[in-house]
Enzyme design. Structure first.
Site, short mmCIF file in Angstrom:
data_model
loop_
_atom_site.label_atom_id
_atom_site.label_comp_id
_atom_site.label_asym_id
_atom_site.label_seq_id
_atom_site.Cartn_x
_atom_site.Cartn_y
_atom_site.Cartn_z
CE1 TYR A 185 -4.09 1.25 -0.60
CE2 TYR A 185 -3.63 2.70 1.24
CZ TYR A 185 -4.40 2.36 0.16
OH TYR A 185 -5.47 3.14 -0.19
NE ARG A 238 -9.65 12.25 -3.47
CZ ARG A 238 -8.83 11.80 -2.51
NH1 ARG A 238 -7.60 12.28 -2.40
NH2 ARG A 238 -9.24 10.86 -1.66
CE LYS A 256 -7.68 2.54 1.17
NZ LYS A 256 -7.56 3.24 2.46
CD GLU A 327 -10.14 4.02 -0.48
OE1 GLU A 327 -9.24 4.82 -0.15
OE2 GLU A 327 -10.90 3.49 0.34
CG ASP A 328 -8.33 6.95 -3.64
OD1 ASP A 328 -8.47 7.54 -2.56
OD2 ASP A 328 -7.31 6.30 -3.92
CG ASP A 350 -10.88 4.45 3.77
OD1 ASP A 350 -11.08 4.36 4.99
OD2 ASP A 350 -9.76 4.33 3.25
CG ASP A 351 -10.91 8.66 -0.11
OD1 ASP A 351 -9.73 8.30 0.04
OD2 ASP A 351 -11.65 8.17 -0.99
CG ASN A 494 -0.86 8.67 1.82
OD1 ASN A 494 0.18 8.52 2.43
ND2 ASN A 494 -2.03 8.42 2.36
#
Length: 648
Positions: A185, A238, A256, A327-328, A350-351, A494
């Protein structure tokens, strides 16, 4: 003649197990059960406790000994049977045979197959004759990884194992999480996503695009696993701080879900990574002849949302209780999708929520390190650099925590100073702000820079979610330290190259006074005076596996805000005083499975309180710790038999 033996239901994953409730089954003397019994019991991964003597070294997958928790205590028998017990795993029946087994990563054991298995599964001679158990296999893989200096090459090596032997892959992760997490990750997964098309070797996950409209309900039945519990889905818009990577973003759901399995104890056959390929606005991908996704501009408006909605309905039709983790997704879509589905289905972003809960846990730990109580959160002045989905999500969770501690919403909102590239969010920009951003817009001083905010409002906390590497300058950090004895500094972007500052910079610029955590890992920092600080990673992997484990075990219908709060509280409470003394506000990654268990228990207790735990039975409630422990997937090799139809 038949004898009755005690069995332990093992409800874990394929080629893995988790301790379950006791049951009984009839087996023939000599150890051979009926074919029908084997076929019906095998999917539960049963451990059979029988009365035949055997050395622990014969147990599948371990070298000289087996873990203590898998050794059954001797039966309370007398005479010549006293102490004569054997612990072994009842076999899993599989529909495959021959080379099909060797090509299926859920069942493949590489060279660990015993000769008896090679015979009965019909691939004797297709493997080298010498048998290497899991311990030796793991040692060989680790030796290869450690000899490779390149992180992306390390990633390729371990993912090659993932593609061929999931049990060994997850065993390596479970036993060496601290070493493996940066490889599978952040920060390495960012480069893996950028190079996804060139490194593509084997299908993993599902893809849905505009051409699939009207077919998704049928498409989901192409997925071979019947019991999917967790889906991680992205549209690739993203990816970390790297922007629009389109279908290359599949590396994120894969990474993930590896953490869900290894850290959260979700069996690998119960997870599914997904990319919603709605196109890409990245011109380099549109013009890349090797790109594997749709080479068109991204869908927008109703076409986009209708595609997402069809996907949601399709997966929930086949797996009604599945947890969907967004996610993202880009900031303009992420909050809208969360608002649409959060109260209707089992899902979370999650973000927004995961990052918020993880950051809250870190902040609570930082307050402990300062000698303050959690209730002092409402006394802080919090400067957040970044007003996207992550920054606003963190602000929302922190504000809810303040309200939980007794502050009013108005009192809580006054603690926040949120800035984007145009400066401090102000009410004069309400026309361009989202509903969630507008909550934190201030009546005065809109447009102030980070430096101006620090000088005027003396914040005690500086959080970065901008993906702008080096944004926290030496002067800015020193100004923070000049008015705050122990500033809390969390550069959370990140990968590492996008971090607002490094650990070494933060500690040196504050003379070691700051309390630091980051989105990507940093090495320990040794000061000139001999002090050493151990920066910890404010990574969502401490939160989302436990949340997923908890809600799927209890059968929750939604992920509530208070579940996120209790998850953060459980994580914060796991940090010891010794950790805090070393500058750590998060636990060591070696403890992540236990952390996930504690988070899961907290979530389940909240679900019980709000009557959202229909899957739990009264006996489960008696000892939640033991219940969760025995339900967590543990990657070990299990004997296999070919499923056969017997007609008489």
């Amino acid at each position: 003649m038949l004898a009755r033996s005690t069995m332990l239901l093992r409800g874990g994953g394929v080629l893995g197990r988790s301790v379950g409730a006791r049951a009984t089954a009839v087996t023939a003397v000599g150890g051979r059960g009926s074919a029908a019994a084997a076929a019906s019991l095998a999917p539960s991964h049963l451990q059979l406790r029988c009365r035949w003597k055997s050395s622990p070294a014969e147990i599948e997958g371990w070298g000289e000994s087996i873990p203590e928790e898998y050794v059954e205590e001797p039966d309370e028998t007398e005479g010549e049977w006293k102490g004569c017990t054997k612990s072994f795993l009842a076999p899993i029946s599989v529909n495959s045979r021959g080379s099909e087994i060797l090509n299926n990563p859920l069942f493949n054991k590489f060279t660990a197959f015993k000769m008896g298995e090679r015979d009965r599964l019909r691939f004797r001679g297709l493997l080298p004759p010498r048998r290497l158990n899991m311990h030796v296999q793991k040692e060989r893989v680790l030796q290869e990884i450690r000899a490779e200096p390149s992180m992306i090459r390390k990633h390729a090596i371990i993912e090659d194992v993932h593609d061929r032997n999931e049990t060994l892959y997850h065993r390596i992760l479970v036993d060496h999480m601290e070493e493996m997490a940066p490889i599978i990750y952040t920060p390495t997964v960012g480069q893996a996503c950028n190079e996804f098309a060139m490194r593509y070797r084997r299908p993993r996950g599902m893809y849905f695009c505009e051409e699939d409209r009207g077919h998704m309900a049928a498409m989901v039945y192409n997925w071979p696993q019947k019991d999917v519990r967790v889906i991680v889905v992205t549209d690739g818009s993203r990816i970390l701080g790297l922007g629009d990577l389109g279908a290359n973003g599949m590396g994120i759901p894969i990474g993930k879900l590896s953490l869900y399995c290894a850290a959260g104890g979700i069996a690998p056959h119960r997870v599914m990574p997904v990319v919603l390929d709605v196109g890409t606005d990245n011109e380099s991908l549109i013009n890349d002849k090797f790109y594997l996704g749709v080479q068109k501009k991204r869908l927008q408006g109703s076409k986009y949302y209708h595609l997402v909605d069809e996907f949601i309905q399709a997966v929930r039709h086949r797996w009604p209780g599945v947890l969907i983790q967004f996610e993202d997704f880009s900031s303009d879509k992420a909050q809208k999708l969360l608002n649409k589905y959060r109260d209707e289905i089992l899902c979370f972003n999650d973000d927004i929520q995961g990052t918020g809960a993880t950051t809250l846990a870190g902040v609570l730990g930082a307050l402990r390190a300062k000698g303050e109580k959690p209730t002092s959160l409402g006394d802080q002045r919090i400067l957040i650099a970044g007003a996207g989905s992550a920054g606003i999500g963190v602000a929302q969770v922190l504000m809810q925590a303040m309200i939980e501690h007794g502050r009013t919403e108005e009192e809580a909102k006054k603690c926040f100073f949120i800035a984007d590239e145009k400066g401090l969010l102000g009410t004069e920009r309400l026309g361009e702000l989202s509903e969630e951003q507008a909550i934190f817009a201030r009546d005065t001083d809109g447009g102030l820079s980070l430096s101006e905010i620090v000088h005027k409002y003396n914040p005690t906390m500086l959080l970065g979610m901008t993906a702008v590497g080096g944004l926290f300058t030496e002067q800015l950090v020193k100004d923070m330290a000049s008015h705050c004895e122990r500033p809390i500094i969390f550069p959370l972007s990140n990968p590492t190259t996008k971090a607002e500052c490094s650990a070494q910079q933060a500690y040196e610029w504050t003379d070691g006074k700051c309390i630091f955590a980051s989105g990507s890992p940093f090495d320990p920092v040794q000061m000139n005076d001999g002090r050493t600080f151990y920066p910890t990673q404010c990574n969502n992997m401490f939160i989302f596996p436990g949340i997923g484990l908890g809600v799927t075990l209890c059968g929750a219908k939604t992920v509530t805000d208070h579940m996120l709060y209790v998850a953060a509280e459980a994580l914060a409470n796991y940090v010891t005083e010794e950790d805090l003394a070393e500058g750590k506000v998060f636990p060591n990654l070696t403890t992540i499975r236990d952390v996930s268990k504690k988070v899961a228990i907290a979530v389940i207790e909240e679900a019980i309180r709000t009557e959202q735990a229909p899957k739990l039975k009264e006996k489960d409630l008696a000892d939640l710790d033991a219940f969760v422990e025995r339900k967590m997937y543990d990657p070990i090799y299990v004997p296999l038999i070919e499923k056969r139809t017997i007609s008489i």
